[in-house]
Structures are given as C-alpha cells and as structure tokens.
Design a protein around this motif. Structure first.
Motif, PDB file in Angstrom:
ATOM      1  N   SER A  93      38.937  26.728  32.888  1.00 21.62           N
ATOM      2  CA  SER A  93      40.076  26.943  31.924  1.00 21.62           C
ATOM      3  C   SER A  93      40.190  28.416  31.670  1.00 21.62           C
ATOM      4  O   SER A  93      41.129  29.134  30.928  1.00 21.62           O
ATOM      5  CB  SER A  93      39.550  26.051  30.546  1.00 21.62           C
ATOM      6  OG  SER A  93      38.555  26.636  30.185  1.00 21.62           O
ATOM      7  N   SER A 101      56.524  25.803  24.040  1.00 23.22           N
ATOM      8  CA  SER A 101      55.104  25.824  23.579  1.00 23.22           C
ATOM      9  C   SER A 101      54.474  24.444  23.838  1.00 23.22           C
ATOM     10  O   SER A 101      53.569  24.487  24.426  1.00 23.22           O
ATOM     11  CB  SER A 101      55.214  25.701  22.196  1.00 23.22           C
ATOM     12  OG  SER A 101      55.664  24.862  21.462  1.00 23.22           O
ATOM     13  N   LYS A 102      55.347  23.109  23.932  1.00 26.21           N
ATOM     14  CA  LYS A 102      54.702  22.159  24.372  1.00 26.21           C
ATOM     15  C   LYS A 102      54.575  21.984  25.830  1.00 26.21           C
ATOM     16  O   LYS A 102      53.524  21.579  26.388  1.00 26.21           O
ATOM     17  CB  LYS A 102      55.803  21.031  23.847  1.00 26.21           C
ATOM     18  CG  LYS A 102      55.277  19.387  24.205  1.00 26.21           C
ATOM     19  CD  LYS A 102      55.936  18.581  23.644  1.00 26.21           C
ATOM     20  CE  LYS A 102      55.409  17.170  23.616  1.00 26.21           C
ATOM     21  NZ  LYS A 102      54.282  16.778  24.319  1.00 26.21           N
ATOM     22  N   SER A 112      53.832  24.724  27.940  1.00 23.80           N
ATOM     23  CA  SER A 112      52.786  25.495  28.298  1.00 23.80           C
ATOM     24  C   SER A 112      51.445  24.650  27.849  1.00 23.80           C
ATOM     25  O   SER A 112      50.418  24.636  28.520  1.00 23.80           O
ATOM     26  CB  SER A 112      52.566  26.752  27.335  1.00 23.80           C
ATOM     27  OG  SER A 112      53.888  27.610  27.920  1.00 23.80           O
ATOM     28  N   ASP A 113      51.374  24.132  26.536  1.00 21.58           N
ATOM     29  CA  ASP A 113      50.190  23.142  26.140  1.00 21.58           C
ATOM     30  C   ASP A 113      49.925  22.173  27.040  1.00 21.58           C
ATOM     31  O   ASP A 113      48.638  21.970  27.488  1.00 21.58           O
ATOM     32  CB  ASP A 113      50.378  22.749  24.567  1.00 21.58           C
ATOM     33  CG  ASP A 113      50.404  24.036  23.707  1.00 21.58           C
ATOM     34  OD1 ASP A 113      49.946  25.103  24.280  1.00 21.58           O
ATOM     35  OD2 ASP A 113      50.740  24.039  22.517  1.00 21.58           O
ATOM     36  N   ASP A 114      50.856  21.339  27.326  1.00 20.74           N
ATOM     37  CA  ASP A 114      50.736  20.014  28.310  1.00 20.74           C
ATOM     38  C   ASP A 114      50.153  20.559  29.709  1.00 20.74           C
ATOM     39  O   ASP A 114      49.395  20.052  30.260  1.00 20.74           O
ATOM     40  CB  ASP A 114      52.050  19.424  28.452  1.00 20.74           C
ATOM     41  CG  ASP A 114      52.498  18.726  27.390  1.00 20.74           C
ATOM     42  OD1 ASP A 114      51.838  18.654  26.181  1.00 20.74           O
ATOM     43  OD2 ASP A 114      53.574  18.254  27.038  1.00 20.74           O
ATOM     44  N   SER A 139      48.548  23.515  30.467  1.00 18.35           N
ATOM     45  CA  SER A 139      47.418  24.100  30.344  1.00 18.35           C
ATOM     46  C   SER A 139      46.079  22.685  30.206  1.00 18.35           C
ATOM     47  O   SER A 139      45.199  23.020  30.682  1.00 18.35           O
ATOM     48  CB  SER A 139      47.050  24.858  29.068  1.00 18.35           C
ATOM     49  OG  SER A 139      47.901  26.037  29.192  1.00 18.35           O
ATOM     50  N   HIS A 140      46.495  21.728  29.341  1.00 22.98           N
ATOM     51  CA  HIS A 140      45.731  20.539  29.091  1.00 22.98           C
ATOM     52  C   HIS A 140      45.422  19.922  30.371  1.00 22.98           C
ATOM     53  O   HIS A 140      44.119  19.370  30.859  1.00 22.98           O
ATOM     54  CB  HIS A 140      46.077  19.646  27.907  1.00 22.98           C
ATOM     55  CG  HIS A 140      45.969  20.388  26.650  1.00 22.98           C
ATOM     56  ND1 HIS A 140      46.855  20.573  25.959  1.00 22.98           N
ATOM     57  CD2 HIS A 140      44.873  20.902  25.960  1.00 22.98           C
ATOM     58  CE1 HIS A 140      46.565  21.197  24.847  1.00 22.98           C
ATOM     59  NE2 HIS A 140      45.333  21.394  24.558  1.00 22.98           N
TER      60      HIS A 140
END
Length: 146
Positions: A99, A81-82, A84-86, A88-89
């Motif tokens: 985005s 999850s981290k 993917s988030d990293d 994406s950001h």
C-alpha cells in the motif's frame, strides 16, 4: 418465434405486457418502450451492461413479441473520490501490492496509477483492477517496475 394464426397479439397489448413486466424496474421509463408490428424497441439509459441485457431478456419471450431492438444506452456517472478509494482498497487488499508503493488519483473517469511495482505482471494487474472500477473511462498506468 412464429405464433399460430389464431393467437395474434396487437402492438398495444404487447406494449402493455412489456410495461407490466418492467414495472418493478424504475431505471426504464415507460416512454422508453415502443412496439410496432410485434417488434419491441427499448430506449433509455442504465448504468450497467447487465441491466441492459436483463431488460432485453425480460421482454424477448413475452407472448406476441417477434423481435427486440435494444437501443438502451449505458451511462457513466463517476464519483472520482469513490473511484480512487475503491481502486486503492482493491489494490491494497491484494497480497501482490504494498500500500505504500502505489498511489491512485482520479479526475472524472480518468484514473492515474503512480508508484512502483515489482514486476510487469503486477503492473498489468493494477491496470486491470483500475479498469474494473465503476465509472472508469481511462487508465493511465504510470507504475514503474523496480
């Protein structure tokens, strides 16, 4: 590096010096250090290459060390999850990407990029960004150039 004949250091002394030098670094266990005839063998695991390199540099120039065998392994502990988030950001902070047009998913260290970009260059930059994420072990770039 050759030492003068009257300034020898025993393996036990070298091992103690290495342990002392690395005592502040909790990622290298004490039993991961072996010394034989002045050669220091480093084993164990770290999460980053810079840690492996730093440990070797710390002990290479200790008095009495004639060589270093750096057998420290780099381990990957991905938090999907981290990751993917990293990614994406990172992509969405860039002026290159919209985005709304790129989706990032991850399973283990396997990253999948889907959506659209405007050029092959953007597609490559997105893949490079994904590979740079800690824990990335594979990147599947399914971005379409439109």
């Amino acid at each position: 590096m050759n030492l003068p004949f009257d300034t020898k250091r025993g393996d036990d002394e070298i091992a103690a010096a290495v342990v002392d030098r690395l005592s502040w670094d909790v990622s290298i266990p004490r039993d991961a250090i072996k010394v034989k005839q002045g050669w220091v063998t480093l084993t164990g695991q770290v999460e980053w290459y810079y840690q492996k390199s730093a440990v070797e540099q710390e002990v290479r120039w200790l008095f009495g060390v004639v060589g270093v065998a750096n057998q420290i392994a780099i381990t990957v502990r991905p938090d999907t999850s981290k990751i993917s988030d990293d990614i994406s950001h990172a992509l969405h902070r860039s002026w290159l990407f919209d985005s709304k047009t790129i989706a990032v998913s991850a399973t283990g260290g396997h990253i999948r990029l889907t959506g659209t970009v405007r050029s092959p260059y953007e597609r490559q930059v997105a893949a490079t960004t994904a590979w740079a994420a800690p824990g990335a072990t594979a990147v599947e770039n399914d971005l379409l150039v439109v």
